[in-house]
Enzyme design. Structure first.
Site, short mmCIF file in Angstrom:
data_model
loop_
_atom_site.label_atom_id
_atom_site.label_comp_id
_atom_site.label_asym_id
_atom_site.label_seq_id
_atom_site.Cartn_x
_atom_site.Cartn_y
_atom_site.Cartn_z
N TYR A 25 0.93 -1.25 0.00
CA TYR A 25 0.06 -0.07 -0.08
C TYR A 25 0.90 1.31 0.16
CZ TYR A 25 -4.49 2.44 0.78
OH TYR A 25 -5.54 3.33 0.72
N GLN A 28 2.10 2.70 -5.64
CA GLN A 28 1.23 2.29 -6.55
C GLN A 28 0.15 1.64 -5.83
OE1 GLN A 28 0.72 2.21 -9.92
NE2 GLN A 28 2.56 3.78 -9.96
N SER A 53 1.10 1.43 7.05
CA SER A 53 0.36 1.62 5.76
C SER A 53 -0.68 0.71 5.86
CB SER A 53 0.97 0.75 4.72
OG SER A 53 1.57 -0.45 4.88
N ASP A 83 10.71 -5.36 -5.60
CA ASP A 83 11.46 -6.32 -6.08
C ASP A 83 12.35 -7.09 -5.32
OD1 ASP A 83 10.47 -5.37 -8.79
OD2 ASP A 83 12.19 -4.22 -9.02
N THR A 85 11.84 -7.81 -2.37
CA THR A 85 11.18 -8.68 -1.07
C THR A 85 10.20 -9.63 -1.95
OG1 THR A 85 9.45 -6.86 -0.60
CG2 THR A 85 11.85 -6.92 0.74
N GLN A 86 10.03 -8.97 -3.06
CA GLN A 86 8.85 -9.63 -3.49
C GLN A 86 8.77 -11.37 -3.51
OE1 GLN A 86 7.19 -8.92 -7.81
NE2 GLN A 86 6.45 -7.24 -6.68
N HIS A 108 5.08 -4.47 -12.55
CA HIS A 108 6.73 -4.59 -13.14
C HIS A 108 7.12 -5.94 -13.20
CE1 HIS A 108 10.33 -3.36 -13.90
NE2 HIS A 108 11.11 -3.48 -12.75
N GLY A 134 2.35 6.56 -8.35
CA GLY A 134 0.91 6.33 -7.91
C GLY A 134 0.01 7.53 -7.63
#
Length: 350
Positions: A25, A28, A53, A83, A85-86, A108, A134
């Site tokens: 959150y 974006q 957040s 990226d 931590t994704q 992305h 965002g």
């Protein structure tokens, strides 16, 4: 030429009755979640309940649940975490609940293209990437307009992935402006190249080199700052509004002649060769492996680089000069080294 889709191409009803989970959150996440909700879609936000957040999302009227609960409930899971931590978020919270028929969305392509995330073959994997920060995505939507997005389909298990993705793009307002067809590979590699060679790395290096050249030649740092950094916004705004021709039309003949006769000498063949090497490192995965390793090692080199840049003379003299500019937003805010870095989340297309 890219294929472009508009509102008449989208079927918003394709996502009717489906639950969309937004994981993250930040820049974006807040914009996409609120735009989708205001478009009549069912949206939940997946966040740990004690994160700042999460409090903000609830204040914005969003339904907030734990990330694993969001993934469990959702038909569409949209990954808007950083990226670096994704993959961990995916493995811990998403993968156990990624059953056949679900949709895995991104804004992305890094994680999928470089295979830090490898989704099962029985789910749709799509990307909708707004071409704006965002806050602008949200503001323009609220004004009844939209910002362009990119759309890509990596896996089409349902045979309706494109229809679903275009419905999502409609929900965030992008079909009002235009949605351009691309691929995960093209978006990821071109985005990284733009950031490294031009928009961020190339630009900041050019600014610093110009500043250093003037200061080393005996010109006042304050004058060098104005000429090499401060006025950059004036030029970029003109280019943004009407391309290079609009900028050249608006500047003096002296400036335009200097542009046309000296620019290639400063940024010429040697720079192009360096750009090609940068692109090659992106294409063959060298950069991705370096960035992944940097984060696995704790990010110490990255933090050292940050600290070094914050001590550059252009930052010090700039902070002093910006104190004279009452019109600047956040003029009295803390310097970057003192301020708390915002809660991380995927920042799309620089």
């Amino acid at each position: 030429m890219a294929t472009i889709f508009y509102e008449h191409d989208a079927n918003p009803n394709a996502l009717k009755g489906k639950t969309i989970a937004i994981l993250g959150y930040g820049s974006q996440g807040h914009a996409q979640a609120q735009n989708l909700r205001d478009s009549g879609y069912k949206v939940i936000v997946g966040l740990e309940p004690n994160r700042p957040s999460a409090q903000q999302a609830r204040a914005d009227g969003m339904v907030v649940v734990a990330p694993d609960e969001a993934a469990k409930r959702a038909d569409w899971i949209h990954m808007l975490t950083p990226d670096e931590t994704q993959a961990a978020v995916y493995e811990q919270y998403v993968k156990p609940f990624l059953h056949p028929g679900k949709i895995l969305g991104f804004s992305h392509g890094f994680s999928v293209h470089f295979k830090t995330i490898v989704p099962p073959a029985d789910v749709d994997v799509v990307m909708i990437a707004p071409k704006s920060p965002g806050h602008l995505l949200r503001r323009v939507y609220a004004e009844g307009r939209g910002v362009p997005s990119l759309i890509a389909i990596q896996q089409d298990a349902s045979k309706r992935a494109h229809e679903y993705a275009l419905a999502y793009a409609h929900g965030i307002g992008s079909t009002r402006a235009g949605v351009l067809q691309t691929t995960f590979k093209e978006e990821t590699e071109s985005d990284l190249f733009g950031e490294q060679a031009v928009l961020c790395g190339g630009l900041t290096s050019l600014i610093k080199k110009g500043f250093e050249t003037l200061v080393e030649a005996g010109y006042a740092p304050e004058i060098a700052y104005f000429e090499c950094l401060h006025e950059m916004k004036l030029i970029v705004d003109l280019i943004y509004e009407g391309g290079l021709s609009r900028m050249r039309y608006s500047i003096s003949n002296t400036a335009e002649y200097g542009d046309l006769t000296r620019g290639e000498k400063v940024v010429g063949d040697a720079t192009r060769a360096a750009m090609k090497k940068t692109l090659s490192d992106i294409q063959d995965g060298t950069f991705a492996r370096e960035w992944i390793k940097e984060n696995k090692d704790g990010g110490y080199h990255f933090n050292d680089l940050r600290q070094k840049e914050q001590q550059h003379p252009i930052e010090i003299v700039g902070a002093q000069l910006r104190g004279m500019m009452s019109w600047l937003p956040g003029r009295d805010a803390k310097k970057p080294a003192e301020a708390k870095k915002p809660e991380p989340e995927q920042v799309v297309n620089a």
